[in-house]
Write a protein that holds these residues in place. Structure first.
Motif, PDB file in Angstrom:
ATOM      1  N   THR A   1       0.798  -1.186  -0.048  1.00 26.80           N
ATOM      2  CA  THR A   1       0.163   0.054  -0.065  1.00 26.80           C
ATOM      3  C   THR A   1       0.907   1.272  -0.272  1.00 26.80           C
ATOM      4  O   THR A   1       0.305   2.419   0.090  1.00 26.80           O
ATOM      5  CB  THR A   1      -1.051  -0.029   1.405  1.00 26.80           C
ATOM      6  OG1 THR A   1      -0.141  -0.093   2.369  1.00 26.80           O
ATOM      7  CG2 THR A   1      -2.038  -1.227   1.327  1.00 26.80           C
TER       8      THR A   1
ATOM      9  N   ALA B   1      -2.200  -8.916  -4.064  1.00 28.64           N
ATOM     10  CA  ALA B   1      -1.975  -7.463  -3.436  1.00 28.64           C
ATOM     11  C   ALA B   1      -3.369  -6.912  -3.704  1.00 28.64           C
ATOM     12  O   ALA B   1      -3.487  -6.018  -2.634  1.00 28.64           O
ATOM     13  CB  ALA B   1      -1.140  -6.755  -4.585  1.00 28.64           C
ATOM     14  N   PRO B   2      -4.308  -6.864  -4.512  1.00 30.30           N
ATOM     15  CA  PRO B   2      -5.606  -6.029  -4.379  1.00 30.30           C
ATOM     16  C   PRO B   2      -6.431  -6.521  -3.143  1.00 30.30           C
ATOM     17  O   PRO B   2      -6.907  -5.486  -2.393  1.00 30.30           O
ATOM     18  CB  PRO B   2      -6.388  -6.443  -5.761  1.00 30.30           C
ATOM     19  CG  PRO B   2      -5.202  -6.978  -6.535  1.00 30.30           C
ATOM     20  CD  PRO B   2      -4.152  -7.651  -5.777  1.00 30.30           C
ATOM     21  N   PHE B   3      -6.152  -7.831  -2.966  1.00 35.32           N
ATOM     22  CA  PHE B   3      -6.948  -8.342  -1.594  1.00 35.32           C
ATOM     23  C   PHE B   3      -6.162  -7.733  -0.346  1.00 35.32           C
ATOM     24  O   PHE B   3      -6.747  -7.361   0.621  1.00 35.32           O
ATOM     25  CB  PHE B   3      -7.121  -9.707  -1.502  1.00 35.32           C
ATOM     26  CG  PHE B   3      -7.995 -10.452  -0.683  1.00 35.32           C
ATOM     27  CD1 PHE B   3      -8.049 -11.979  -0.454  1.00 35.32           C
ATOM     28  CD2 PHE B   3      -8.957  -9.651   0.302  1.00 35.32           C
ATOM     29  CE1 PHE B   3      -9.123 -12.342   0.394  1.00 35.32           C
ATOM     30  CE2 PHE B   3      -9.710 -10.246   1.090  1.00 35.32           C
ATOM     31  CZ  PHE B   3      -9.880 -11.521   1.125  1.00 35.32           C
ATOM     32  N   ASN B   4      -4.869  -7.672  -0.622  1.00 30.81           N
ATOM     33  CA  ASN B   4      -4.030  -6.879   0.421  1.00 30.81           C
ATOM     34  C   ASN B   4      -4.450  -5.592   0.771  1.00 30.81           C
ATOM     35  O   ASN B   4      -4.398  -4.944   2.020  1.00 30.81           O
ATOM     36  CB  ASN B   4      -2.539  -7.133   0.003  1.00 30.81           C
ATOM     37  CG  ASN B   4      -1.530  -6.976   1.127  1.00 30.81           C
ATOM     38  OD1 ASN B   4      -1.534  -5.571   1.499  1.00 30.81           O
ATOM     39  ND2 ASN B   4      -0.936  -7.538   1.675  1.00 30.81           N
ATOM     40  N   TRP B   5      -4.740  -4.920  -0.419  1.00 35.49           N
ATOM     41  CA  TRP B   5      -4.999  -3.502  -0.104  1.00 35.49           C
ATOM     42  C   TRP B   5      -6.035  -2.993   0.842  1.00 35.49           C
ATOM     43  O   TRP B   5      -6.361  -2.156   1.493  1.00 35.49           O
ATOM     44  CB  TRP B   5      -5.273  -2.741  -1.491  1.00 35.49           C
ATOM     45  CG  TRP B   5      -4.264  -2.769  -2.551  1.00 35.49           C
ATOM     46  CD1 TRP B   5      -2.833  -2.789  -2.088  1.00 35.49           C
ATOM     47  CD2 TRP B   5      -4.306  -2.730  -3.695  1.00 35.49           C
ATOM     48  NE1 TRP B   5      -2.179  -2.600  -3.074  1.00 35.49           N
ATOM     49  CE2 TRP B   5      -2.759  -2.732  -4.264  1.00 35.49           C
ATOM     50  CE3 TRP B   5      -5.450  -2.717  -4.929  1.00 35.49           C
ATOM     51  CZ2 TRP B   5      -2.599  -2.733  -5.806  1.00 35.49           C
ATOM     52  CZ3 TRP B   5      -5.010  -2.730  -6.146  1.00 35.49           C
ATOM     53  CH2 TRP B   5      -3.592  -2.592  -6.329  1.00 35.49           C
ATOM     54  N   GLN B   6      -7.052  -4.163   0.983  1.00 33.35           N
ATOM     55  CA  GLN B   6      -8.167  -3.963   2.095  1.00 33.35           C
ATOM     56  C   GLN B   6      -7.624  -4.670   3.381  1.00 33.35           C
ATOM     57  O   GLN B   6      -7.901  -3.990   4.351  1.00 33.35           O
ATOM     58  CB  GLN B   6      -9.655  -4.691   1.553  1.00 33.35           C
ATOM     59  CG  GLN B   6     -10.050  -4.462   0.470  1.00 33.35           C
ATOM     60  CD  GLN B   6     -10.835  -3.030   0.890  1.00 33.35           C
ATOM     61  OE1 GLN B   6     -10.629  -2.318   1.714  1.00 33.35           O
ATOM     62  NE2 GLN B   6     -12.047  -2.592  -0.065  1.00 33.35           N
ATOM     63  N   LEU B   7      -6.697  -5.785   3.297  1.00 30.73           N
ATOM     64  CA  LEU B   7      -6.449  -6.609   4.563  1.00 30.73           C
ATOM     65  C   LEU B   7      -5.275  -5.847   5.387  1.00 30.73           C
ATOM     66  O   LEU B   7      -5.068  -6.172   6.505  1.00 30.73           O
ATOM     67  CB  LEU B   7      -6.113  -7.778   4.298  1.00 30.73           C
ATOM     68  CG  LEU B   7      -7.244  -8.711   3.599  1.00 30.73           C
ATOM     69  CD1 LEU B   7      -7.061  -9.985   3.186  1.00 30.73           C
ATOM     70  CD2 LEU B   7      -8.451  -8.990   4.530  1.00 30.73           C
ATOM     71  N   HIS B   8      -4.360  -5.417   4.521  1.00 24.37           N
ATOM     72  CA  HIS B   8      -3.226  -4.861   5.345  1.00 24.37           C
ATOM     73  C   HIS B   8      -3.600  -3.933   6.337  1.00 24.37           C
ATOM     74  O   HIS B   8      -4.387  -3.060   6.379  1.00 24.37           O
ATOM     75  CB  HIS B   8      -2.420  -3.978   4.071  1.00 24.37           C
ATOM     76  CG  HIS B   8      -1.414  -3.000   4.763  1.00 24.37           C
ATOM     77  ND1 HIS B   8      -0.236  -3.779   5.114  1.00 24.37           N
ATOM     78  CD2 HIS B   8      -1.111  -1.660   4.792  1.00 24.37           C
ATOM     79  CE1 HIS B   8       0.687  -2.891   5.539  1.00 24.37           C
ATOM     80  NE2 HIS B   8       0.215  -1.576   5.373  1.00 24.37           N
ATOM     81  N   ASN B   9      -2.437  -3.978   7.307  1.00 27.29           N
ATOM     82  CA  ASN B   9      -3.027  -3.062   8.588  1.00 27.29           C
ATOM     83  C   ASN B   9      -4.637  -3.408   9.264  1.00 27.29           C
ATOM     84  O   ASN B   9      -4.786  -2.441  10.092  1.00 27.29           O
ATOM     85  CB  ASN B   9      -2.606  -1.558   8.340  1.00 27.29           C
ATOM     86  CG  ASN B   9      -1.275  -1.235   8.639  1.00 27.29           C
ATOM     87  OD1 ASN B   9      -0.591  -2.223   9.172  1.00 27.29           O
ATOM     88  ND2 ASN B   9      -0.701   0.022   8.582  1.00 27.29           N
ATOM     89  N   SER B  10      -5.083  -4.350   8.957  1.00 26.57           N
ATOM     90  CA  SER B  10      -6.637  -4.509   9.838  1.00 26.57           C
ATOM     91  C   SER B  10      -5.921  -5.604  10.815  1.00 26.57           C
ATOM     92  O   SER B  10      -5.045  -6.450  10.599  1.00 26.57           O
ATOM     93  CB  SER B  10      -7.349  -4.947   8.805  1.00 26.57           C
ATOM     94  OG  SER B  10      -7.149  -6.357   8.285  1.00 26.57           O
TER      95      SER B  10
ATOM     96  N   PRO C   1      -8.984  -1.558  11.828  1.00 22.24           N
ATOM     97  CA  PRO C   1      -7.635  -1.554  11.818  1.00 22.24           C
ATOM     98  C   PRO C   1      -6.813  -1.828  12.950  1.00 22.24           C
ATOM     99  O   PRO C   1      -7.468  -1.926  13.859  1.00 22.24           O
ATOM    100  CB  PRO C   1      -7.400  -0.006  11.338  1.00 22.24           C
ATOM    101  CG  PRO C   1      -8.589   0.823  11.582  1.00 22.24           C
ATOM    102  CD  PRO C   1      -9.545  -0.106  11.960  1.00 22.24           C
ATOM    103  N   ARG C   2      -5.660  -2.048  12.571  1.00 23.43           N
ATOM    104  CA  ARG C   2      -4.688  -2.147  13.879  1.00 23.43           C
ATOM    105  C   ARG C   2      -4.194  -1.249  14.721  1.00 23.43           C
ATOM    106  O   ARG C   2      -4.224   0.081  14.050  1.00 23.43           O
ATOM    107  CB  ARG C   2      -3.414  -3.299  13.233  1.00 23.43           C
ATOM    108  CG  ARG C   2      -2.635  -2.882  12.521  1.00 23.43           C
ATOM    109  CD  ARG C   2      -1.725  -3.906  11.922  1.00 23.43           C
ATOM    110  NE  ARG C   2      -0.880  -4.209  12.750  1.00 23.43           N
ATOM    111  CZ  ARG C   2       0.486  -4.942  12.418  1.00 23.43           C
ATOM    112  NH1 ARG C   2       0.487  -5.436  11.391  1.00 23.43           N
ATOM    113  NH2 ARG C   2       1.267  -5.287  13.431  1.00 23.43           N
TER     114      ARG C   2
ATOM    115  N   GLY D   1     -11.383  -8.315  11.359  1.00 22.02           N
ATOM    116  CA  GLY D   1     -10.606  -7.575  10.283  1.00 22.02           C
ATOM    117  C   GLY D   1     -11.261  -7.536   9.108  1.00 22.02           C
ATOM    118  O   GLY D   1     -11.148  -6.445   8.351  1.00 22.02           O
TER     119      GLY D   1
ATOM    120  N   GLY E   1     -13.594  -4.445   8.807  1.00 20.44           N
ATOM    121  CA  GLY E   1     -12.762  -3.136   8.633  1.00 20.44           C
ATOM    122  C   GLY E   1     -12.138  -2.479   9.704  1.00 20.44           C
ATOM    123  O   GLY E   1     -11.832  -1.221   9.953  1.00 20.44           O
TER     124      GLY E   1
END
Lengths: 573, 333, 203
Positions: free
Chosen positions: A323, A390-399, A466-467, A461, A464
């Motif tokens: 991201t 990666a696109p899935f990661n753009w939602q899941l990252h830092n969650s 975040p961490r 997560g 939505g």
């Protein structure tokens, strides 16, 4: 099962001189020791202490997050707790305990007297401990010129420029950087020691392709550590230069780059997590065959997969940075490498399954933990694949999905395998068996608590959350899940307490184990429990991967099959 | 205004829905991500069922039975064919997953930037969001208004330029797009394309300091007419209501103007949110407090009571002064 | 005698594994190389990106003499190691002293360069990205040279007391590996700072 081999030849049975020793003598003995076994035990003891501290840190966090808008902790306190929790668990629990087991077992498994560099071994332990205590000293000291608490609060990956003097005015970032920098010297020292030991001190006949897989994996782990930890040290030195000497490495006002810190950190950070999992694989590779009563399936493939994972792990780091605004091409490259690394990892799972297939599985407590590892690590690997997209990661990252994923690996994988290792090798280290009853209570309670916490954490997560947030608003429907997660954490805490009680009680009151309580096949079981300080009176000589199998089954030894191909080819000539 | 938590919620809604659920996309790119995610979930789900099914089978069938004769089972060291098969098959799965992923990466990251798209510059601050519309000459904070894109054949995306005034942040409104970071010293770009009108919630997703948890985002997708009306109002200078002249004077004689701007007055500070049209917003404190008179007064009196550690200091004003400032601010529609 | 039956391989090969000191030193070299690489990457990443301050071409002068000294010290230490192998104390001590001398000259050259840069050109670690990355990398290398010199001096002193003989050959050889590594790093650093500006890579 016990004492199935006559060992009178390899042991010096002269009773050791026993005189009553002062407490001070005992302390002194441990402080100046260079015996790999004692050092290994000190690593393990220190790690367990930090695990308790890190566990308390997370329980406090979970109380705060159990309800929305809770005021149990202030934001500053929460931010410090999650920073300390992550930093402690990775650097002062997982790394040292795994290297501690390696320290204890590697020389025994290769038939050596000690590690290659015993004094370096001792130095590495004490400097690790010093670095860890230095970081925790920040609780007392560290206020800096502008006041503000010195406890690290910038997250365990300490992203720049949050760590610059402009945004972190107290000494928090300095304690974080220095504590880990110093502790890291110890890790590199131990890793170097394990490499030198494995390469240079194997007993006669133990060619590299006859080493126990445990030793192979510790070798690969240590080689990775030697290459992967210095980038973190370099980045931390750069950070200290910025903070103390007016440098501009990560100073965006002077043209410095925040993304560069992220790259340097994850160039360390990704191999680091493979450094953590490989020793867990090492435990699996010894425990699963013994309790399935079968040799490991596909030894060469396991070695190749481990070495493959080691190399590939240095090419995937920016999947933690999908991201930050890299180009589509760069993101694509890291998707590819991250998916590729799943292949050798998956192969290992299949090999363990195949080892159990056709065996006679004995579900002792170590085997229970390792079986749970197989389920849990599979799931963790699959959520890892989701994160590699990666696109899935753009939602899941830092969650919280990411937190669920990596705790699934670290607890569901590494800690479960580690518990298995405790129950399996405790008899060797102390001469006594741990209680199977308490062990089963530990296991089932921990499974319950683990799944309560981390299965449901994935959901919040996906909804939505975040961490690294100290609180959340009530309208999101996150509260119920957070409450379940918190309750699971306390269940796990109870299970761990049962484990610690078992550990201490068994040390004093456990059944005597004998040399070989599990009817196993590697060299550590060919000496007493606990081993004498010199390990083996005579250097063992081995002719196959399972020297004790050869001795116990002279009619069907492993070496017959090892050289089968060679013999057949020789006959054909 | 739909926020995903309307009236009459059953237990399913209460547990599995959320205004920030990544599985209820309402924007073209969020849809693409969602479709890819489902595909990935199906594949990984199948792998899970297979592997864990086999594992369950093994631990049941090959467990040691009571009364076993303690002989060792046949020792099998490996099998080239089986090992090859379970290497090749995963490679094929990886190829499929990789190709489907690449397609979506390029589709989203290299999406065309049509001329009529709305351009907004998002500046991340500790701990609030600055939104400026260069073509419209608008600067506002925390609440992002964009036109809806209801016709798929004639898309109306909003392109966001992401910069940071201090540390790293991340713009995440799950139902509209994946997140993209605001990295200090760098310019990033993303786009959203809400397909229904309504309010979309999100928050900062990169730890940025003490009040990272309270750096909320509110995106209002409006019909083109509503959007134009909103933009027109935002372009005007601040309302100058003579009945709150006292409040305005107190505001302008205090340090407020060092950090805040009110266009058309002497206040042109850039450190804090632009207050020119504060009263047109629904919330204050970056989305964490509804804009009511008592919240506003409480906030001015001591921001730390709502957002401990936030960078707006308590100005130690008297209650009368606070009341008159609040009256003034409430007129800034 | 043991009661455990064991048999050797059919070929009954002698069992010889590498010397642990060499393996340990290789590991150290890998670790240090990894760290230096990150500093080099930082320098290359920031080439041409300084917002102000002098450029490399403007203020760096190629340190020919120091480089020749340092690289020659690799030759002298090699001769010293050979001397110890051949049990010639004169050769061992003499070439070792020469190595240390050359290393000291190199460090003095670096010190002079820095004094010039700081006091004449007012160019410091704080000046710009170039300043930060330059002093960090050269300083890191110089620190490693200094540590190497300290260790070599210890060996020299022990040698003068007659305590270094053929039993210590392996140890001294490992130390010489470290010294060669320090030289190799200098080649990389030299190329990075002093050659790249002329390759049209830096602004």
């Amino acid at each position: 099962m016990a004492d199935s081999i006559p060992l009178s030849g390899v042991l010096d049975l002269t009773p050791e001189e026993k005189h009553p020793r002062l407490w001070l003598e005992v302390m002194h003995d441990w402080i100046v020791t260079t015996d790999h076994k004692k050092i290994g035990l000190m690593y393990i003891a220190a790690s367990l202490m930090f695990m308790a501290i890190g566990g308390i840190e997370v329980l406090l966090m979970r109380i705060q997050l159990a309800r929305p808008e809770s005021t149990f902790l202030s934001p500053e306190q929460y931010n410090q707790l999650f920073t300390l929790h992550g930093t402690t668990m990775i650097f002062f629990v997982a790394m040292p305990i795994l290297f501690g087991f390696g320290n204890y077992m590697v020389p025994l498994m290769i038939g050596a007297r000690d590690m290659a560099f015993p004094r370096l071994n001792a130095f590495s332990f004490w400097i690790f401990l010093f670095g860890a205590l230095l970081l925790y000293y920040s609780i007392l000291g560290g206020k800096g010129v502008f006041g503000g608490s010195g406890i690290p609060d910038q997250g365990w990956f300490a992203y720049a420029p949050l760590t610059s003097v402009a945004f972190s005015k107290s000494h928090a970032a300095d304690y974080w950087a220095l504590g880990i920098l110093i502790s890291g010297i110890g890790t590199i020292g131990t890793a170097l020691n394990i490499v030198a030991t494995t390469v240079c001190m194997r007993c006669k006949g133990m060619k590299l392709n006859r080493m126990p897989l445990f030793v192979w994996l510790m070798l690969v782990t240590s080689a990775m550590a030697v290459a992967a930890i210095p980038p973190l040290s370099a980045a931390q030195i750069m950070l200290l230069i910025d903070r103390f000497l007016g440098g501009h490495f990560f100073d965006t006002q002077a043209g410095g780059s925040a993304v560069l810190w992220a790259h340097f950190f994850w160039i360390f950070g990704h191999p680091e997590v493979y450094i953590l999992i490989m020793p867990a694989f090492a435990f699996m590779n010894e425990i699963i065959p013994v309790f399935s009563r079968k040799a490991i399936f596909g030894y060469p493939a396991m070695v190749a997969a481990s070495v493959g994972i080691a190399f590939i792990s240095f090419t995937v780091w920016a999947h933690h940075m999908f991201t930050v605004g890299m180009s589509a091409a760069a993101n694509t490259a890291f998707v590819l490498s991250s998916m590729i690394i799943a292949i050798p990892t998956g192969i290992k799972i299949f090999n363990w399954l195949a080892t159990m297939w056709g065996g006679k599985i004995h579900f002792t407590v170590p085997m229970l933990f390792c079986t749970a590892f197989l389920f849990q690590f599979t799931l963790a690997g699959l959520t890892g694949i989701m994160l590699a997209v990666a696109p899935f990661n753009w939602q899941l990252h830092n969650s919280y999905f990411v937190i669920a994923h990596f705790h699934y690996v670290i607890i569901g994988g590494i800690l479960f395998a580690l518990f298995g290792a405790f129950y399996y090798w405790f008899p060797k280290m102390t001469g006594r068996m741990m209680s199977e009853t308490l062990g089963k209570w530990h296991f089932w309670l921990f499974v319950l608590g683990f799944h309560m916490t981390f299965d449901f954490m994935h959901i919040v997560g996906l909804l939505g959350m975040p961490r690294e947030i100290y609180t959340y608003q009530p309208g999101h429907h996150w509260a119920v899940w957070n409450m379940i997660v918190t309750i699971g954490a306390f269940v796990q805490a109870v299970a761990v307490i049962i484990f610690l009680v078992n550990l201490v009680r068994s040390h004093f009151k456990g059944d005597l184990a004998g040399n070989d309580p599990w009817d196993a096949w590697t060299l550590e079981w060919a000496t007493t429990s606990p081993p004498p300080s010199y390990n083996f009176a005579e250097e063992p000589v081995v002719r196959s991967r399972r020297p004790l199998w050869d001795l116990k089954h002279p009619e069907d030894p492993d070496w017959k099959y090892e050289f089968e191909t060679e013999n057949r080819l020789a006959e054909q000539k | 205004m739909s926020t995903g938590s309307g009236g009459g919620e059953g237990w399913f809604e209460k547990l599995f829905t959320s205004s920030t659920n990544i599985f209820s996309p309402q924007s073209a790119n969020a849809h693409e991500i969602f479709r890819l995610s489902i595909f990935v979930l199906i594949i990984t789900g199948a792998i899970f069922v297979t592997v864990c099914g086999l594992l369950l089978f093994v631990i049941v069938k090959y467990r040691r039975r009571p009364g076993d004769d303690n002989t060792e089972p046949p020792q099998i060291y490996g099998s080239n064919q089986i090992e090859l098969a379970w290497t090749v098959f995963p490679i094929l799965i990886v190829v499929v997953l990789f190709l489907s992923t690449v397609r979506v990466i390029f589709s989203i990251q290299n999406a065309p930037h049509p001329k009529r798209a709305l351009d907004v510059t998002v500046t991340g601050h500790q701990w609030w969001w600055e939104f400026s519309y260069p073509k419209y000459n608008i600067v506002t904070a925390n609440e992002l208004h964009v036109p809806v894109s209801s016709d798929p054949k004639d898309p109306m995306p909003t392109f966001l330029k992401l910069v940071s005034a201090d540390v790293d942040h991340s713009f995440w409104v799950p139902r509209l797009a994946g997140k993209t970071d605001l990295m200090a010293g760098q310019v990033n770009q993303m786009w959203i394309q809400p397909e229904v009108t309504g309010l979309f919630l999100g928050q900062c997703a990169q730890y940025c300091g003490t009040e990272h948890a309270r750096m909320l985002i509110r995106v209002y997708a409006q019909t083109p007419e509503e959007f134009e009306k909103w933009a027109e109002n935002q372009q005007k200078d601040a309302v100058n209501d003579p009945s709150v002249a006292t409040g305005r004077a107190v505001f302008e004689h205090n340090a407020c103007i060092n950090c805040h701007s009110v266009r058309g007055t002497v206040a042109n500070g850039r450190f804090g949110p632009d207050l020119t049209h504060l009263a047109s917003r629904d919330t204050i404190a970056s989305g964490t407090l509804p804009l009511t008179r008592s919240n506003l007064e409480g906030w001015i009196k001591d921001p730390d009571q709502y957002k401990p550690g936030c960078l707006m200091p308590a100005m130690k004003l008297s209650d009368t002064d606070i009341a008159s400032i609040a009256s003034y601010l409430m007129t800034l529609k | 005698m043991t009661t455990i039956p064991f048999t050797f391989d059919v070929k009954d090969d002698p069992w010889e594994l590498p010397y642990r000191g060499s393996v340990g030193m290789w590991c150290l070299i890998v670790a240090e190389s990894s760290m230096f690489l990150i500093f080099v990457v930082a320098y290359i990443f920031y080439m041409g990106k300084s917002l102000s301050g002098p450029t490399p071409r403007e203020i760096l002068s190629i340190p020919y003499f120091g480089t020749v000294c340092l690289l020659s010290s690799s030759i002298t230490i090699h001769l010293s190691v050979n001397g110890l192998k051949k049990k010639s104390q004169l050769s061992f001590i003499g070439w070792l002293a020469g190595t240390i001398l050359l290393g000291i000259i190199f460090l003095l050259g670096t010190a002079k360069e820095w004094v010039d840069l700081i006091y004449k050109h007012h160019f410091t670690i704080h000046t710009s990205l170039f300043g930060t990355t330059f002093y960090s990398l050269v300083g890191l290398h110089a620190t490693h040279v200094l540590i190497g010199l300290l260790m070599l001096s210890v060996v020299l002193v022990l040698g003068l007391f007659g305590l270094v003989g053929e039993d210590q050959f392996h140890h001294f050889h490992s130390l010489s590996m470290y010294w060669h590594f320090v030289d190799a790093v200098w080649i990389a650093v030299f190329f990075t700072f002093y050659i790249t500006p002329y390759l049209g890579l830096a602004a």
